[in-house]
Each structure stands twice: as structure tokens, then as C-alpha cells.
Motif scaffolding. Sequence first.
Motif, PDB file in Angstrom:
ATOM      1  N   SER B  98       0.915  -1.469  -0.667  1.00  0.00           N
ATOM      2  CA  SER B  98       0.145  -0.410   0.423  1.00  0.00           C
ATOM      3  C   SER B  98       1.248   1.339   0.386  1.00  0.00           C
ATOM      4  O   SER B  98       2.237   1.107   0.402  1.00  0.00           O
ATOM      5  N   VAL B 150      -4.489   1.075  -1.445  1.00  0.00           N
ATOM      6  CA  VAL B 150      -4.627  -0.098  -0.959  1.00  0.00           C
ATOM      7  C   VAL B 150      -3.944  -1.012  -2.449  1.00  0.00           C
ATOM      8  O   VAL B 150      -5.171  -1.171  -2.683  1.00  0.00           O
ATOM      9  N   SER B 152      -6.314  -4.287  -3.290  1.00  0.00           N
ATOM     10  CA  SER B 152      -7.057  -5.143  -3.133  1.00  0.00           C
ATOM     11  C   SER B 152      -7.202  -6.293  -4.049  1.00  0.00           C
ATOM     12  O   SER B 152      -7.671  -7.384  -3.547  1.00  0.00           O
TER      13      SER B 152
ATOM     14  N   ASP D 185      -9.179  -2.402   9.786  1.00  0.00           N
ATOM     15  CA  ASP D 185      -7.443  -2.430   9.343  1.00  0.00           C
ATOM     16  C   ASP D 185      -6.858  -2.240   7.807  1.00  0.00           C
ATOM     17  O   ASP D 185      -5.813  -1.988   8.279  1.00  0.00           O
ATOM     18  N   VAL D 186      -8.170  -1.198   7.699  1.00  0.00           N
ATOM     19  CA  VAL D 186      -7.093  -0.573   6.991  1.00  0.00           C
ATOM     20  C   VAL D 186      -6.340   0.482   6.809  1.00  0.00           C
ATOM     21  O   VAL D 186      -5.798   1.326   6.308  1.00  0.00           O
ATOM     22  N   GLN D 189      -3.489  -0.502   8.392  1.00  0.00           N
ATOM     23  CA  GLN D 189      -2.535  -0.922   7.157  1.00  0.00           C
ATOM     24  C   GLN D 189      -2.088   0.255   6.773  1.00  0.00           C
ATOM     25  O   GLN D 189      -0.467   0.771   6.204  1.00  0.00           O
ATOM     26  N   THR D 190      -2.863   1.712   6.891  1.00  0.00           N
ATOM     27  CA  THR D 190      -2.164   2.672   5.748  1.00  0.00           C
ATOM     28  C   THR D 190      -1.969   4.185   7.097  1.00  0.00           C
ATOM     29  O   THR D 190      -0.981   5.115   6.493  1.00  0.00           O
TER      30      THR D 190
END
Lengths: 213, 213, 213, 213, 213, 213
Positions: B98, B150, B152, D185-186, D189-190
Amino acid sequence: MKKITQILFLFSLLSFTTYAAVNDFCVADLKGPDTPSGYQCKPPNTVTADDFVFSGLVAGNTTNTFNAALTSAFVTDFPGLNGLGVSAARLDIAKGGSIPMHTHPGATELLILAEGQITAGFMTPFHLYSKTLKPGDVMVFPQGQLHFQVNSGNDKATAYLAFSSANPGAQLLDLLLFGTSLPSDVIAQTTFLDVEQVNKLKARFGGIGIADS
Amino acid sequence: MKKITQILFLFSLLSFTTYAAVNDFCVADLKGPDTPSGYQCKPPNTVTADDFVFSGLVAGNTTNTFNAALTSAFVTDFPGLNGLGVSAARLDIAKGGSIPMHTHPGATELLILAEGQITAGFMTPFHLYSKTLKPGDVMVFPQGQLHFQVNSGNDKATAYLAFSSANPGAQLLDLLLFGTSLPSDVIAQTTFLDVEQVNKLKARFGGIGIADS
Amino acid sequence: MKKITQILFLFSLLSFTTYAAVNDFCVADLKGPDTPSGYQCKPPNTVTADDFVFSGLVAGNTTNTFNAALTSAFVTDFPGLNGLGVSAARLDIAKGGSIPMHTHPGATELLILAEGQITAGFMTPFHLYSKTLKPGDVMVFPQGQLHFQVNSGNDKATAYLAFSSANPGAQLLDLLLFGTSLPSDVIAQTTFLDVEQVNKLKARFGGIGIADS
Amino acid sequence: MKKITQILFLFSLLSFTTYAAVNDFCVADLKGPDTPSGYQCKPPNTVTADDFVFSGLVAGNTTNTFNAALTSAFVTDFPGLNGLGVSAARLDIAKGGSIPMHTHPGATELLILAEGQITAGFMTPFHLYSKTLKPGDVMVFPQGQLHFQVNSGNDKATAYLAFSSANPGAQLLDLLLFGTSLPSDVIAQTTFLDVEQVNKLKARFGGIGIADS
Amino acid sequence: MKKITQILFLFSLLSFTTYAAVNDFCVADLKGPDTPSGYQCKPPNTVTADDFVFSGLVAGNTTNTFNAALTSAFVTDFPGLNGLGVSAARLDIAKGGSIPMHTHPGATELLILAEGQITAGFMTPFHLYSKTLKPGDVMVFPQGQLHFQVNSGNDKATAYLAFSSANPGAQLLDLLLFGTSLPSDVIAQTTFLDVEQVNKLKARFGGIGIADS
Amino acid sequence: MKKITQILFLFSLLSFTTYAAVNDFCVADLKGPDTPSGYQCKPPNTVTADDFVFSGLVAGNTTNTFNAALTSAFVTDFPGLNGLGVSAARLDIAKGGSIPMHTHPGATELLILAEGQITAGFMTPFHLYSKTLKPGDVMVFPQGQLHFQVNSGNDKATAYLAFSSANPGAQLLDLLLFGTSLPSDVIAQTTFLDVEQVNKLKARFGGIGIADS
């Protein structure tokens, strides 16, 4: 004596007024480098009234291929225009003459007809916006549009031009197409002109083409 | 011979055309100072076609923390963009990777997905604007908005980016929050993160924080 | 050790972040030349937090002709404003004092009244836009309009000013009309003031008039 | 009688002055649609002095989560600012309070400290530009930069803010990250935050997250 | 319950955040009128993520006169670009095909070559700036310049284009010169082309010329 | 027949060209509302060549108080100028006449002297920039500066004016100072003029002063 003191007093109180000259104008120092917003400014204390006046927007010599002359007052001629977003030119077209197809990539043009008769126009795809102008008519050619001016009267014609940029540029279509080293077959492919036509005009306009690559 | 004469003749009549190169573009002299409108221009007579071409907008190496790479063609990479208000980049994101939350303070970003699948979005207070993109989709991230991308999908993803500035900047949120000398308690107070969380990420991003004061 | 490596690694992957300082701000190098978009930028690596802070927007001395003082934080006082399109000032007017008629040729002014009472206004031909302000009132004077501020209360008044330019200029009408070498008869002809009135004010404001021609 | 005739005479001769009101300002018609350059203008003949004055830039209530209040005079509060590129706000921070990390995507901010002590700063990648300010200090936060303000003194602090846009926006980082429906979760992650931390702050800020897709 | 209350509380304290959506973007209402700065904005509360995504920047059909196709994502295709100063397109050129000479009067073009080989260039008077590009090369065509792209390889070529305007326009030279009702003799006079050549191309491009006068 | 088919074919392939008219110009719909960037655009399919031509930039009647006439071609006279940043006017001054002190708050003025002799100038605090002009001279008056033009010759004088705005405004100083309801004592306080002088000129210019408050 009292006056001097008072003025000095004013200066100390209103010293901000001394900055006025810094930002109210920016006369170009043409010997320095250019920037995307224009040339560097001359030091404000070296600026005089002469920096804000250009002399010589007079009739050009029209005894040439085009029977026309364009006299410019752009920032490179007239440093006082720097950063101010406007410039001027004078157009003289003898009977039968014309200013060929051209563009100003970075400016709108306003034409004020002072004398004579001019037929002028610009084109967008499939549309022509053209008129025959008489003295007192003003025509606008929006930024970047291909346009032309033809003397369609029986006498010489004179117009004043204003531009929405201090440095509007001027690109004659023939000098773009036929004045460089672009190979004739590429010109033909990308204009649909016949190669013979291209070669004929390259001979007329292209002798000093410089290949920048 | 006749041609040369004619061309010189054209030059004297249309000398204004020689200014064209001055204002139609302004290739950056990166060794000179910057200004609010961009870098100083190289002298027009030293400009060649190479100034208008950048080579190397190719896949970057994605074997890193983010499993992603951004290759830029900004004005500092590509001087021909100076003053023209546009630039580009290439984005490669490996599976699972990401581009973390970031902003471009001075530019809108346009993302063109060429290959793979990316879920991207930006936020305004209380609103999320997010989509999962497939090849041929274009997404716009308005100027200054916090956004993310991201991968995906099940394969690598490649996108081309365009920006509305020649020098868009790029600020990763983690480098702003955890990459400087800002004390952990101030970060905690102004983000509502727990101090332990702050310290953990400062350890990861903050080692070379420089206190400019 | 691991952290340093990681950070260097980040740098190589995200080297674009190093450009951030180049374009996110442009602190003025006031020793260099000005341009139409502002001063040249200081090298980013010499910029510190001090460049973004100006100290001294405090009450000025109002024991003068106007019973008023204007303290400015313009780009020439505060280099960090360069290219950012905003600046500030503080206005202190003693009881009975005023800021005389003036314009800012290149900026809109916003006045925030902090203390006291000010009657302020601007004019367009045949129209007056004027109000008496109390603390917490904000008044806007659109770009280039002639305007004034009078302390109409029984105590001193304090206001903060914001401008839509880093270098707004400030031109007091009396200094324009009566502070230069423009002959009194020309002033009279172009203002319809009586020559005696002109001479009286030239004596007050005009002693150092400099004829730039 | 003679005067009226004369004025009408002036009108016919100088009818251009009647256009002045059209372009010298453009008071917003907030009931009409917005455009990229601002709201449509109210008809000039309905504009009064009241359109150029905003009342109520007074101390806000600081008994809240942040111990701080921001009172705005943006174009949506103050239609006279439309198209003029400047706006204002007032900041009150109680002892111990702060304005959390936030950005203005489309504007530079100028902070004038009137009372108390504030420690403020903004960050670029790996660089912190931070200072502790005393009354009379002015700090500039360039456009789009993440910044914060903390009351670091022993009393309440009051500041006036100016912005380089009539509608600067204001985006609190916590509302961007934790106030929408972006899955935890996104976010993790970012941002590299732990999921537990994300969930904790989503519970605090995210209840009304709206998924726009 | 507590959360809702808290959020409403936040709203009352930070109501300024609700304006964020007003100015951070301005999605075009294409049914409304255009303005010089772009289309009117859709009401912010009707905006969704779909407004920021355009689908269909895929290969166009190149079985035509030019053996080329241009697929655009301009504001009229993609309303989310309104006011943001950037747009995109995809270029597909079959072997032997080309995009003929054309200009974008209001935008700089950036070409990112993704696949194949393209020879491209632009001209100023007497100067050609031309290069043969390979995948990963980026070429910039400054605003308003006449330029062309030719597939000079042995396979199809694909490029992505970015523009410095949400609505860059695109004017094919042949449609300007030969697609309107401009009389052939005027075209010949202002281009120096032979009348036969003009007539031949008018037959090809000019059948629906509309005289707007 | 074949031609029609071919053209329709071109249209489907190059349908992007149909957008050209949308953005290449924006002719004002003067019946609609104004915006900060100009008037709404007329529908492109109703635009004709007449929209780009203004007739009547001819000599005005100079038998009036000023012995002068200004004929304008501003956007409100000439809708084709909308959004293009340029406009024009014609100035006729009889022997002994003048254009009194005035400003254009939003535009630089360029004066091209066509006939006669004019002495013109502008002032910054303590500085006069003034010259006596002959035909072919061009003088620039930077944005927002107070300036004047006097016929200093023995015959009538004619000049063409260009402005860096489609709607430059024009504010005669006497109408600002003496044409509104601003009380004479406030005028006197903020200009240092004697009250008697103020009353005398209010009688001449002020009869229709309207108090907007």
C-alpha cells in the motif's frame, strides 16, 4: 525646517509607505533571468517615469511579402509591463495584404480597428467566427485560437492590438509547419497536405530550420 | 542565396517571432534559486528537445516496508515542467502492499489504474470517498486531502499519476507525526493517540528527527 | 542501528519526500531580487522555525499627527510570508485619531476590532459603505478601494488587520496628491480642489517630492 | 436644481462609473450554487454596508473535550468575503487545552497571538517547525501543512487567525482517520497504528461515519 | 448514546468542519451553466465516491482515417475534475497511424508512453523540439503549442496523457483550416497553400462548415 | 454523400473536438448572475461571430465639465470578453480638458496615444511618475494606482486604452470623496482638506449621495 522635520516624522510613523514601491510594480531587469511569472524586478530606487513609457508604436514598413507590419510593445520591448498581464502592438496592412494564420499560445488578443477595413476571424473545429470590421469595431480572439486578419478594403488599414499577457508570443503557422527541420513526410502525414505542397513551402520558409534534438 | 535573403527579410519584418521562445516555455535552471512561481528559466537558446523529455518512468523496486514504489517526474526530476502546472509519477504496488496515508499540500492527484486492483480513497471530516478500482478507472484526489492506496487484488498493481502542479510534494502522515523531534506527549495531546503507540511509531519513523527551532 | 538503516532505506524508496521542503514554502531571500510572484526562496536547508515567526506585532506609538500607528508584518518584515498570499498588521488609534483615506492597490483588507470603537468605510462612486464597529466586529475593504478608519469612541482602539497579499502596500491619499512634485495647477485641474487648498497641503506633505521623469 | 441636472449630466458622460459596483466586489448569494471561484454575486443594488461587516468574532465556549474553541468568519458566515481571498477566525484555548492536529487543504494560516502563551508548529517529512509564542508574535502555517496549537501557559490564550482563502476549510486529523466508515484494518495498514488503538479512537470519533460509495 | 451526544457536542463546537465539503471540492453540475472558472458545484450532500471516479479510460477503436483513437477523461466526461486544474486521456495509435497536428489552447499536455514507440514533437517559429520515445519516457508539450504524435514503431502504441486543465480542448489543425466555411481564397492567402490543395482538403474535412456570422 | 459519412465518422472518432467550444471561450450571459470569475457562459451553440465583435469605440462627446469622454468596451458592453482578462476603451480629450484623478481597483491600464498630446502620470507615496506623451507613445499605469491624463497640447487628443481585466471599473476620486453621504467633517478629518473646500465640492458632486448602512 519645520516641514523637513515633519516629513521625517511622518516617515518614522508611516515607514510602511516606503514599501509601496516594492510591490506596486516590478519593472523588468531584462539582463537578468526570466521566471515563470516574469523577469526579476529592477531595484525600485532606480525606476523612473521612463520605465513606464514606450515610444515607437508607429506605422511599420509594409513593403514585404505580407504587405503588412506588426510593431510590438511587449515586455521585452517595454520593461514596465513586467508582471502586469497586458501588452500592445500596432498592425499596419497595405491594400491586398494580410497577417497570415497565427496563434498567441499564452494570450487573448483584442483588435481595435482605427482606419480602413479588415476581415478577421478565428476557427474552432468546424466553426468559423469571422467578420468584416470598420473603424471603431473591436474584435476579440480568445487565447490560443488560430486566427487571421486580411485587409479587405481599398486602402491601408491600421489597428491597435491589446494582449492579456505582457509577453504574448506570436506564432505564424507557416513558420511552425515549414520553417523547421521536421521532415516533409512527417509534415504530410500529420497535416494531410501533399508532399509536393510541403516541399514548396519548406523552400519558401524553411531554409534555417534547426533540429533541436 | 535568395532563400537566405528572404528569411533574413522575414526576420526583420517579423522580429517579434524571436521572442516566442522566451515566453512559450521556461525550462528550469535547477542550479539557480527557486521563486514562488518556479525556478528561473534556462536561456532559451540553450534549450533542446531533451529538456522536454524525461526517461525512466518505469517500475520501481517494491521490496521494501510498504511493498510499493513511487517513481516521480516532478520539476526537480524534469526541468521542462517548470511553470507549466502539471507533473507525473508511476506507482507500483506489490500484492499486499500500500501507499500509506499522505497528502500533497499543493496539488490535486489523478490516478489512472493501468494494471491490477487498487482500493483508494480520501476523507473529509466524517466522510469517506473510497472505491475499488479496476484497469481503465481514473480517480481524483482533490488538493490537500488525506488519501491512501491499497493493492486489494491478487497481483501487482500499476498506476500512472498526474498532478496539478509541477512540484506537488508528498507528505506521508507517519513521517509528519513520527519522523520529527516533536515530543511524544505533545503528539499524544494533539492526536489523542496513546503515548505508548506514539513511542512505538517514533521508534520506527523518528530516528533522524531534526528540531528546527 | 537498525533504525538508521531503515530510515536510509525509506529515503531511497521515498526520496520524493525530500522535495517537500522545496515547494511547500518559499521563505524570501530579501537580499536577492524580487519577481512578480515574490522574492527568491532561501535554500530549504537553511530554513528554521524562526523564519515562520514574526515578533513585534505590538502597540505602536500614537503620539503623532494622526494619533494613530500601524505596525506591519508584511513580507519585507516577515520573510516566511513570501508567496503565501497573506499578511497582517496591527492598528492602534488614540482617542480622536484616525487612519486617513488610503488604498492598498494589490490587496483586500480585513479589520478585526479587538478593543474600542472605530467608524470605518469605503466608497465606490456615489456609494458609501460605512459602519461603526464594536469589539468582535470584522469589516472587509475590497481590493484597491479607498477607505478610512476613525476612532469614534471615548478610548483608544486596537484592531488587527489581515491582507490578501504578502506585500499589500499602503498608499495614503495625501501623500499621493500632496507629497510629490506634481504642479499645484495640475493637481487642481485633476481634483477640482482650489489651488490655495492644494498649496496648503503641499506645504504640509510635499517637501520631499521627487520628480521621476 | 442645477446640481441634479449636473449630476445626471455626469452620469451620461461617465456612465462607466455605474459598473464599478459590479466588479469591485461580489457579495455571495449563499442561497445560490457555489462555483470553483466562489458563490454567485448578489445583485449590486441590494448590497449594503452590512454585507461587509461580520459581528461575533468573540470568545467561544471552551468547556469541551479540547478545552478550546474556534469561532470562524469564513465566506459561509460572512458573504462579503466572497471572491476576495481572505477570511478570519478567533481561537480561544483554556489552560491545558489545544487545537489538535489539522490541515486547511486550500489556505495558508496566519496566527496572531493576542493573549497568553501558545506552542505551535507544523511538520514536513522529518522536519518540525515549532515555536512557543508570546503576545505580539505572528506565526505562519503554509498551505496544506499539518499543524497544531497547544496552550503551554498558565492562563487562557487568545489568538486571531487570518487565512489566504475566503473558505479555508478545516480538517481535524482525528475526524479524517477515525470519524468515517473506513475499516479499522485499512486504517491500520495505511497508518501503521495498531488495530486496538484504531478501534479505541473510532469509538471516540467514528460513530456517525458515512460510507459514500 | 453517550457517543451520539459527544458527536453532536463536537458538531456544535467544531461546526466549522461541516463547511469542509463546500470548498474542498466542487463536483460539476453539468446541467447547469458553465462559468470562466468551471461549472457550478453539485450540492455537497449529494456527492458520493462515484463522482470522483471515471471508468472507461480503455483502448479506443483505431480502425479509422488516422489509425488512432483518443479516449478522454475531461470535466465533461468526469464531473469530479471541476475546478481542479487537471484531466487525463488515453491515446492508442495503430502501426502507421498518427495524431495529426493539433493544439490545446488552454492546457499543457504531458504524454507518458506505456507501450510501443512514438515520435512526437512541437514547433516554435524556426525551431523543432522532437524526440522518438520509448516506454517509460514522458514528454511535455507546453500550453498552446502546435504538436503531433506519430507511431514510428512496428507495433501499436499506447500512451496516457495528462493536461493542466480540467477542460483542455483539442483542436485538429485540419478541422480548423479545412472544416469550416472560410473561403478557399482566404485560406490560401493566409496560409500560402495553393488553392487546389486547399480545395482538396476542404473536400475531405469541410463539408459541414458552418458560417457563424 | 461519402463526405457526410466521413465527417460523421470523424465525429464519432474525435467527438472530443465538440467540447472545444465549451472551454475555449465563455461568452457572458449578462442576464444571469455574476461570479468572482465572471458571468455565466451563454450556451456554446448560440454563440456567433457577433459575440466577438463590439461596434462603437468611436469619439465620444467632449462638451462637458471635463472636456473629455471615455467610451468603454468592457464585458458589460461586450460579452465576448468574459473570462478573457482584457478590455478596451477610447479616450477623447478636447483642448484644455482632462480625465481627473482616478483608479481602476482591479486592472492595469495601458494608454496608446493616437493623436494630440497628453501629459499623464501616476503617484506612489512621495513619488511622481509623469510624462508628456506624443503619438506612438504607450504608457502603463500599474493596477490600482491613482492616475490622471491632461490634454497638454493645442488640439484634441485621442488615445486607446487597454486593461488587464474584462471589467476594470473606474473610480473618479471626486465621486468617491464628494459624491456620497460621508459627513464633511469625517472627510476633512481623513483627508486634511478644509471643511469649506469639502462642502464646496460636495455641492458639486454629492447631491445624490446614498448612505448604505
